[in-house]
Design a protein around this motif. Structure first.
Motif, short mmCIF file in Angstrom:
data_model
loop_
_atom_site.label_atom_id
_atom_site.label_comp_id
_atom_site.label_asym_id
_atom_site.label_seq_id
_atom_site.Cartn_x
_atom_site.Cartn_y
_atom_site.Cartn_z
N ALA A 160 0.81 -1.22 0.00
CA ALA A 160 0.00 0.00 0.00
C ALA A 160 0.84 1.27 0.00
CB ALA A 160 -0.93 0.00 1.21
N VAL A 161 2.07 1.18 0.49
CA VAL A 161 2.90 2.38 0.61
C VAL A 161 4.17 2.33 -0.22
CG1 VAL A 161 2.02 2.68 2.96
CG2 VAL A 161 4.28 1.67 2.61
N LYS A 162 4.45 1.18 -0.81
CA LYS A 162 5.69 1.03 -1.58
C LYS A 162 5.75 2.06 -2.69
CE LYS A 162 6.79 -3.20 -1.79
NZ LYS A 162 6.82 -4.64 -2.13
N GLY A 163 6.89 2.74 -2.78
CA GLY A 163 7.06 3.77 -3.80
C GLY A 163 6.65 5.16 -3.35
N ARG A 164 5.95 5.25 -2.21
CA ARG A 164 5.51 6.55 -1.70
C ARG A 164 6.16 6.88 -0.35
NH1 ARG A 164 0.39 7.30 -0.25
NH2 ARG A 164 -0.02 5.10 0.26
N PHE A 165 6.41 5.87 0.46
CA PHE A 165 6.98 6.06 1.78
C PHE A 165 8.42 5.54 1.79
CE2 PHE A 165 2.81 5.75 4.49
CZ PHE A 165 2.23 6.70 3.67
N VAL A 166 9.25 6.18 2.61
CA VAL A 166 10.63 5.74 2.79
C VAL A 166 10.96 5.72 4.28
CG1 VAL A 166 13.06 6.22 2.35
CG2 VAL A 166 11.37 6.62 0.54
N ILE A 167 11.47 4.59 4.75
CA ILE A 167 11.88 4.46 6.14
C ILE A 167 13.39 4.58 6.23
CG2 ILE A 167 12.00 1.93 6.08
CD1 ILE A 167 10.91 1.93 8.97
N SER A 168 13.88 5.26 7.23
CA SER A 168 15.32 5.40 7.42
C SER A 168 15.59 5.50 8.92
CB SER A 168 15.87 6.62 6.68
OG SER A 168 15.25 7.81 7.18
N ARG A 169 16.86 5.34 9.28
CA ARG A 169 17.18 5.46 10.70
C ARG A 169 18.55 6.10 10.89
NH1 ARG A 169 16.76 -0.18 13.50
NH2 ARG A 169 17.35 1.02 15.35
N MET A 170 18.69 6.72 12.04
CA MET A 170 19.95 7.34 12.41
C MET A 170 20.36 6.74 13.75
SD MET A 170 20.84 11.33 13.06
CE MET A 170 20.48 11.75 11.37
N ASN A 171 21.39 5.91 13.72
CA ASN A 171 21.94 5.33 14.94
C ASN A 171 23.20 6.08 15.32
OD1 ASN A 171 19.96 3.39 14.75
ND2 ASN A 171 21.32 1.77 14.05
N THR A 172 23.28 6.46 16.56
CA THR A 172 24.48 7.13 17.05
C THR A 172 25.29 6.13 17.86
OG1 THR A 172 23.24 9.19 17.17
CG2 THR A 172 25.36 9.10 18.31
N PRO A 173 26.55 5.86 17.47
CA PRO A 173 27.36 4.86 18.18
C PRO A 173 27.44 5.15 19.67
CG PRO A 173 28.43 5.52 16.15
CD PRO A 173 27.26 6.44 16.33
N ASN A 174 27.25 4.10 20.46
CA ASN A 174 27.35 4.18 21.91
C ASN A 174 26.38 5.17 22.53
OD1 ASN A 174 29.56 2.32 21.93
ND2 ASN A 174 30.88 4.01 21.26
N ASN A 175 25.35 5.49 21.81
CA ASN A 175 24.33 6.41 22.33
C ASN A 175 23.04 5.64 22.41
OD1 ASN A 175 22.31 8.41 22.63
ND2 ASN A 175 23.68 9.94 21.74
N PRO A 176 22.38 5.67 23.55
CA PRO A 176 21.14 4.89 23.69
C PRO A 176 19.96 5.45 22.90
CG PRO A 176 21.53 6.19 25.66
CD PRO A 176 22.76 6.32 24.80
N LYS A 177 20.12 6.63 22.30
CA LYS A 177 19.00 7.21 21.58
C LYS A 177 19.23 7.12 20.07
CE LYS A 177 17.41 10.35 25.16
NZ LYS A 177 16.96 11.73 25.48
N ASN A 178 18.26 6.50 19.42
CA ASN A 178 18.29 6.41 17.96
C ASN A 178 16.97 6.92 17.42
OD1 ASN A 178 20.85 4.81 17.71
ND2 ASN A 178 19.67 3.43 18.99
N THR A 179 16.96 7.32 16.16
CA THR A 179 15.75 7.86 15.56
C THR A 179 15.46 7.16 14.25
OG1 THR A 179 16.22 10.01 16.54
CG2 THR A 179 14.57 9.94 14.81
N VAL A 180 14.21 6.78 14.09
CA VAL A 180 13.73 6.19 12.84
C VAL A 180 12.72 7.14 12.23
CG1 VAL A 180 12.43 4.28 11.83
CG2 VAL A 180 14.16 3.83 13.57
N TYR A 181 12.85 7.36 10.94
CA TYR A 181 11.99 8.29 10.22
C TYR A 181 11.10 7.54 9.23
CZ TYR A 181 15.48 11.59 11.95
OH TYR A 181 16.33 12.30 12.75
N LEU A 182 9.94 8.10 9.00
CA LEU A 182 9.07 7.63 7.93
C LEU A 182 8.68 8.83 7.09
CD1 LEU A 182 7.64 5.09 6.80
CD2 LEU A 182 5.59 5.85 8.03
N GLN A 183 9.31 8.93 5.93
CA GLN A 183 8.98 10.00 4.98
C GLN A 183 7.79 9.54 4.15
OE1 GLN A 183 10.28 13.15 4.58
NE2 GLN A 183 8.66 13.46 3.06
N MET A 184 6.71 10.30 4.22
CA MET A 184 5.48 9.92 3.53
C MET A 184 5.16 10.96 2.47
SD MET A 184 3.19 8.62 6.76
CE MET A 184 2.92 10.27 7.38
#
Length: 130
Positions: free
Chosen positions: A63-87
């Motif tokens: 349903a979303v293929k070609g329109r949405f993009v998922i990505s993530r930003m992991n910071t080494p040794n940092n407990p906080k990471n962020t995942v994005y969903l571009q729609m």
């Protein structure tokens, strides 16, 4: 353990774009796969997209293929990471509450099954009016 918090939802006209964020606070020794699900009123929660810990593997629903993009930003040794969903190219049928979910990558069997995920955020509303 991991704590998830979504942001970025809102109201957008059909054809427009939104970017959702999922802030993940987690044990730095564990590798979590993170996914987005959505749930429209009166419907089952459905899989949208997932991304592996490294970011090298992604999956999308048809349903979303070609329109949405998922990505993530992991910071080494940092407990906080962020995942994005571009729609992009949003449609009225994309209206739903969007949830991010996490599970240890080593435990994952079916990334598109909501039953695989132990950790969930509170959700963020996306509305695309007709």
């Amino acid at each position: 353990q991991v704590q998830l918090e979504e942001s970025g939802g809102g109201l957008v006209q059909a054809g427009g774009s939104l970017r959702l964020s999922c802030a993940a606070s987690q044990d730095t020794s564990s590798k979590y796969l993170i996914a987005w699900f959505r749930q429209a009123p009166g419907q089952e929660r459905e899989f949208v997209a997932s991304i592996s810990w490294s970011g090298g593997s992604t999956e999308y629903s048809d349903a979303v293929k070609g329109r949405f993009v998922i990505s993530r930003m992991n910071t080494p040794n940092n407990p906080k990471n962020t995942v994005y969903l571009q729609m992009d190219s949003l449609k009225t049928e994309d209206t739903a509450v969007y949830y991010c979910a996490a599970e240890l990558e080593r435990n994952m069997v079916e990334v598109n099954s909501k039953y695989e995920y132990e950790y969930w955020g509170q959700g963020t509303q996306v509305t695309v009016p007709s």
